[in-house]
Design an enzyme around this catalytic site. Structure first.
Site, mmCIF file in Angstrom:
data_model
loop_
_atom_site.group_PDB
_atom_site.id
_atom_site.type_symbol
_atom_site.label_atom_id
_atom_site.label_comp_id
_atom_site.label_asym_id
_atom_site.label_seq_id
_atom_site.Cartn_x
_atom_site.Cartn_y
_atom_site.Cartn_z
ATOM 1 N N ASN A 48 35.026 36.809 41.042
ATOM 2 C CA ASN A 48 33.805 37.593 41.171
ATOM 3 C C ASN A 48 32.575 36.692 41.238
ATOM 4 O OD1 ASN A 48 33.796 40.857 39.751
ATOM 5 N ND2 ASN A 48 35.621 39.797 40.461
ATOM 6 N N PRO A 50 42.398 19.542 35.446
ATOM 7 C CA PRO A 50 43.844 19.377 35.241
ATOM 8 C C PRO A 50 44.579 20.675 35.603
ATOM 9 C CG PRO A 50 42.609 18.723 33.273
ATOM 10 C CD PRO A 50 41.626 19.351 34.213
ATOM 11 N N GLY A 51 45.670 20.539 36.350
ATOM 12 C CA GLY A 51 46.479 21.720 36.704
ATOM 13 C C GLY A 51 45.775 22.689 37.639
ATOM 14 N N THR A 77 43.039 39.606 36.186
ATOM 15 C CA THR A 77 42.625 38.610 37.169
ATOM 16 C C THR A 77 43.773 38.203 38.100
ATOM 17 O OG1 THR A 77 42.045 36.258 37.319
ATOM 18 C CG2 THR A 77 43.036 36.935 35.282
ATOM 19 N N ASP A 78 43.431 37.762 39.296
ATOM 20 C CA ASP A 78 44.443 37.230 40.222
ATOM 21 C C ASP A 78 45.125 35.989 39.661
ATOM 22 O OD1 ASP A 78 42.241 35.496 40.475
ATOM 23 O OD2 ASP A 78 42.113 35.642 42.662
ATOM 24 N N GLU A 79 44.469 35.336 38.678
ATOM 25 C CA GLU A 79 44.991 34.055 38.191
ATOM 26 C C GLU A 79 46.315 34.213 37.452
ATOM 27 O OE1 GLU A 79 42.006 31.391 36.651
ATOM 28 O OE2 GLU A 79 40.444 32.389 37.796
ATOM 29 N N LEU A 134 29.435 39.295 21.385
ATOM 30 C CA LEU A 134 28.294 38.436 21.727
ATOM 31 C C LEU A 134 28.634 36.963 21.516
ATOM 32 C CD1 LEU A 134 25.124 40.460 20.555
ATOM 33 C CD2 LEU A 134 26.299 40.506 22.762
ATOM 34 N N LYS A 158 45.729 35.697 29.596
ATOM 35 C CA LYS A 158 45.445 36.962 30.298
ATOM 36 C C LYS A 158 46.767 37.637 30.679
ATOM 37 C CE LYS A 158 42.130 38.716 31.589
ATOM 38 N NZ LYS A 158 41.267 39.741 30.940
ATOM 39 N N TYR A 169 43.795 29.910 30.102
ATOM 40 C CA TYR A 169 43.078 31.167 30.390
ATOM 41 C C TYR A 169 44.016 32.184 31.018
ATOM 42 C CZ TYR A 169 40.366 34.514 33.153
ATOM 43 O OH TYR A 169 39.901 35.674 33.735
ATOM 44 N N ALA A 218 47.306 32.167 31.338
ATOM 45 C CA ALA A 218 48.523 32.457 30.560
ATOM 46 C C ALA A 218 48.239 33.522 29.505
ATOM 47 C CB ALA A 218 49.039 31.181 29.899
ATOM 48 N N ILE A 246 30.702 40.972 34.250
ATOM 49 C CA ILE A 246 31.269 42.090 35.014
ATOM 50 C C ILE A 246 31.129 43.402 34.245
ATOM 51 C CG2 ILE A 246 33.291 42.932 36.272
ATOM 52 C CD1 ILE A 246 34.330 40.028 36.344
HETATM 53 P P1 NAD Z 1 32.076 36.971 30.615
HETATM 54 O O1 NAD Z 1 32.472 35.725 29.941
HETATM 55 O O2 NAD Z 1 30.797 37.022 31.374
HETATM 56 O O3 NAD Z 1 32.025 38.170 29.541
HETATM 57 C C1 NAD Z 1 32.992 38.345 28.558
HETATM 58 C C2 NAD Z 1 32.387 39.219 27.442
HETATM 59 O O4 NAD Z 1 33.414 39.454 26.457
HETATM 60 C C3 NAD Z 1 31.220 38.559 26.721
HETATM 61 O O5 NAD Z 1 30.155 39.489 26.608
HETATM 62 C C4 NAD Z 1 31.782 38.215 25.329
HETATM 63 O O6 NAD Z 1 30.812 38.255 24.308
HETATM 64 C C5 NAD Z 1 32.832 39.313 25.172
HETATM 65 N N1 NAD Z 1 33.912 38.953 24.230
HETATM 66 C C6 NAD Z 1 34.622 37.788 24.155
HETATM 67 N N2 NAD Z 1 35.531 37.858 23.167
HETATM 68 C C7 NAD Z 1 35.404 39.080 22.606
HETATM 69 C C8 NAD Z 1 36.059 39.748 21.538
HETATM 70 N N3 NAD Z 1 37.048 39.166 20.862
HETATM 71 N N4 NAD Z 1 35.680 41.007 21.214
HETATM 72 C C9 NAD Z 1 34.671 41.611 21.898
HETATM 73 N N5 NAD Z 1 33.996 41.024 22.912
HETATM 74 C C10 NAD Z 1 34.369 39.780 23.266
HETATM 75 O O7 NAD Z 1 33.323 37.359 31.536
HETATM 76 P P2 NAD Z 1 33.387 38.178 32.901
HETATM 77 O O8 NAD Z 1 33.368 37.238 34.034
HETATM 78 O O9 NAD Z 1 32.420 39.303 32.847
HETATM 79 O O10 NAD Z 1 34.877 38.745 32.789
HETATM 80 C C11 NAD Z 1 35.149 40.052 32.297
HETATM 81 C C12 NAD Z 1 36.607 40.372 32.481
HETATM 82 O O11 NAD Z 1 36.948 40.302 33.868
HETATM 83 C C13 NAD Z 1 37.564 39.400 31.787
HETATM 84 O O12 NAD Z 1 38.620 40.142 31.232
HETATM 85 C C14 NAD Z 1 38.051 38.492 32.893
HETATM 86 O O13 NAD Z 1 39.329 37.994 32.607
HETATM 87 C C15 NAD Z 1 38.076 39.455 34.052
HETATM 88 N N6 NAD Z 1 37.934 38.854 35.397
HETATM 89 C C16 NAD Z 1 36.930 37.978 35.649
HETATM 90 C C17 NAD Z 1 36.780 37.465 36.943
HETATM 91 C C18 NAD Z 1 35.649 36.511 37.286
HETATM 92 O O14 NAD Z 1 35.636 35.976 38.400
HETATM 93 N N7 NAD Z 1 34.694 36.276 36.413
HETATM 94 C C19 NAD Z 1 37.665 37.850 37.951
HETATM 95 C C20 NAD Z 1 38.689 38.755 37.647
HETATM 96 C C21 NAD Z 1 38.798 39.265 36.355
HETATM 97 P P1 TYD Z 2 35.311 28.869 38.573
HETATM 98 O O1 TYD Z 2 34.015 29.472 38.987
HETATM 99 O O2 TYD Z 2 35.399 28.163 37.274
HETATM 100 O O3 TYD Z 2 36.398 30.037 38.671
HETATM 101 P P2 TYD Z 2 38.032 29.938 38.608
HETATM 102 O O4 TYD Z 2 38.415 28.705 37.914
HETATM 103 O O5 TYD Z 2 38.334 31.156 37.808
HETATM 104 O O6 TYD Z 2 38.501 30.021 40.025
HETATM 105 O O7 TYD Z 2 35.776 27.875 39.713
HETATM 106 C C1 TYD Z 2 35.884 28.269 41.052
HETATM 107 C C2 TYD Z 2 36.399 27.091 41.840
HETATM 108 O O8 TYD Z 2 35.416 26.062 41.853
HETATM 109 C C3 TYD Z 2 37.633 26.451 41.222
HETATM 110 O O9 TYD Z 2 38.472 25.965 42.273
HETATM 111 C C4 TYD Z 2 37.090 25.286 40.428
HETATM 112 C C5 TYD Z 2 35.893 24.861 41.245
HETATM 113 N N1 TYD Z 2 34.755 24.274 40.501
HETATM 114 C C6 TYD Z 2 34.185 23.085 40.947
HETATM 115 O O10 TYD Z 2 34.606 22.491 41.957
HETATM 116 N N2 TYD Z 2 33.133 22.568 40.243
HETATM 117 C C7 TYD Z 2 32.643 23.180 39.118
HETATM 118 O O11 TYD Z 2 31.687 22.642 38.499
HETATM 119 C C8 TYD Z 2 33.223 24.415 38.686
HETATM 120 C C9 TYD Z 2 32.722 25.117 37.463
HETATM 121 C C10 TYD Z 2 34.286 24.925 39.414
#
Ligand code: NAD
Ligand code: TYD
Length: 327
Positions: A169, A263-264, A115-117, A32, A143, A139, A141, A12
């Site tokens: 996302n 789990p959970g 996050t919504d979580e 990284l 956040k 994760y 908790a 993101i």
């Molecule tokens: P991602 O795992 O793709 O990227 C996370 C980045 O953070 C990576 O580049 C990693 O190297 C860097 N990173 C990790 N620990 C670090 C540290 N200690 N110092 C500096 N950099 C560090 O994750 P994403 O999906 O792009 O998520 C980005 C943010 O958006 C997160 O805060 C996540 O909680 C939030 N978010 C994600 C989603 C989703 O669906 N993916 C939804 C809502 C919010």
């Molecule tokens: P995920 O992409 O891990 O996002 P989040 O846990 O943050 O919602 O998972 C999205 C949904 O898909 C979640 O209900 C868990 C489920 N899921 C599967 O059913 N199989 C999989 O292999 C993965 C990674 C997730």
């Protein structure tokens, strides 16, 4: 504006930096981890490789900034269930270091990407910003811990901080451990698509560019000390997501494989974005059907990006996590 964007070598954050291109002077701080990659960023953007927990480094970088936007995270729920420690370090300790630096170096604005979580699961209706935080996984908790520190820094020190909470996302450059990219790549190669439990869990899907627009709107115009929810326009059961991916990739449902549930496992996430819409005029633009089609197309056209990921660390994780279940 000079903006320090942390964690922007990931999914993101890199989309956000592409969005800011040409308009703001961006510096990226990213550790990284397995999920962060230099090639996700535009060539001209300066990348400092380091952790948000590194107080000296963060204080040095923050001194020159007009804003700090914190994406840095361990982002995968399943990995947090296996080992929570890195999650607590980055989300709680790291966020705290950033907030200290923002306060002590006089940075005018801080945005926490969340996050919504953090609200937990909801059977009906949608969470608002006033809903209590009730996270279920390590994760979410940790956040939530980061979010609470942000609020505490506003209340205690008057740090001009805002929080933007997004729903699930999806889009280009998402690491293929998450449901959508994992299933797209497995469908390409004819491998099984793992569905946890009955697959009837519901997620509220938000195209990544829509979330990044929400984040930037909140950074510029959100009221300090406030959180803003950004939810996707469509919700969908996981099984339905997987079926759509099979359709878009020309595969049949025999590839679906139900595996042991997480789990959970939270059953349903849902966010109300009414505050963000009413106060700041944000709305998501990309419907799920269109965004999913774009996403599948992007992975089809960018094997150079995921080909390298699917070996090495990812393969190890995949085999450890799914190995026996997927035969
Ligand atoms: P991602 O795992 O793709 O990227 C996370 C980045 O953070 C990576 O580049 C990693 O190297 C860097 N990173 C990790 N620990 C670090 C540290 N200690 N110092 C500096 N950099 C560090 O994750 P994403 O999906 O792009 O998520 C980005 C943010 O958006 C997160 O805060 C996540 O909680 C939030 N978010 C994600 C989603 C989703 O669906 N993916 C939804 C809502 C919010
Ligand atoms: P995920 O992409 O891990 O996002 P989040 O846990 O943050 O919602 O998972 C999205 C949904 O898909 C979640 O209900 C868990 C489920 N899921 C599967 O059913 N199989 C999989 O292999 C993965 C990674 C997730």
């Amino acid at each position: 504006m000079r903006v320090l964007v942390t964690g922007a070598a990931g999914f993101i954050g890199s989309t956000y930096v592409h969005l800011l291109r040409g308009e703001h002077d961006v510096t990226v701080l990213d550790k990284l981890t397995y999920a962060g990659r230099r090639e996700n960023l535009p060539d001209e953007v300066e990348l400092i490789v380091g952790s948000i927990e590194d107080r000296d480094l963060v204080f040095e970088l923050a001194g020159d900034m007009d804003a700090v936007v914190n994406f840095a995270a361990e982002s995968h729920v399943d990995r947090s269930i296996a080992d929570q420690e890195a999650f607590a370090r980055t989300h709680v300790i790291g966020t705290g270091v950033l907030l200290d630096a923002v306060r002590e170096r006089g940075v005018p604005r801080f945005l926490q990407v969340s996050t919504d979580e953090v609200y937990g699961s909801i059977a009906e209706g949608s969470f608002t910003e006033r809903s209590p935080l009730d996270p279920s996984s390590p994760y979410s908790a940790t956040k939530a811990g980061g979010d609470l520190l942000v609020s505490a820094h506003w209340h205690t020190y008057g740090v001009e901080a805002v929080i933007c909470r997004g729903s699930n996302n999806y889009g280009p450059r998402q690491y293929p451990e998450k449901l959508i990219p994992l299933c797209v790549l497995n469908a390409f190669s004819g491998d099984p698509l793992p569905v946890y439990g009955d697959g009837r869990q519901v997620r509220n899907w938000l195209y990544v560019e829509d979330f990044c627009r929400a984040i930037h709107t909140v950074l510029l115009h959100g009221r300090a000390g406030e959180a803003y929810n950004a939810g996707g326009p469509d919700e969908c059961e996981n099984l339905e997501v997987v079926r759509r991916i099979l359709e878009l990739t020309g595969r049949d449902e025999s590839l679906i494989e139900h595996v042991r549930d997480r789990p959970g496992h939270d059953r349903r996430y849902s966010l109300s974005s009414e505050k963000l819409r009413a106060e700041l005029g944000w709305e998501p633009r990309v419907r799920f059907a269109e965004g999913l089609e774009r996403t599948v197309e992007w992975y089809r056209d960018n094997e150079w990006w995921w080909g390298r990921i699917r070996s090495g660390e990812y393969r190890e994780y995949y085999e450890q996590h799914y190995g026996r279940a997927l035969g």
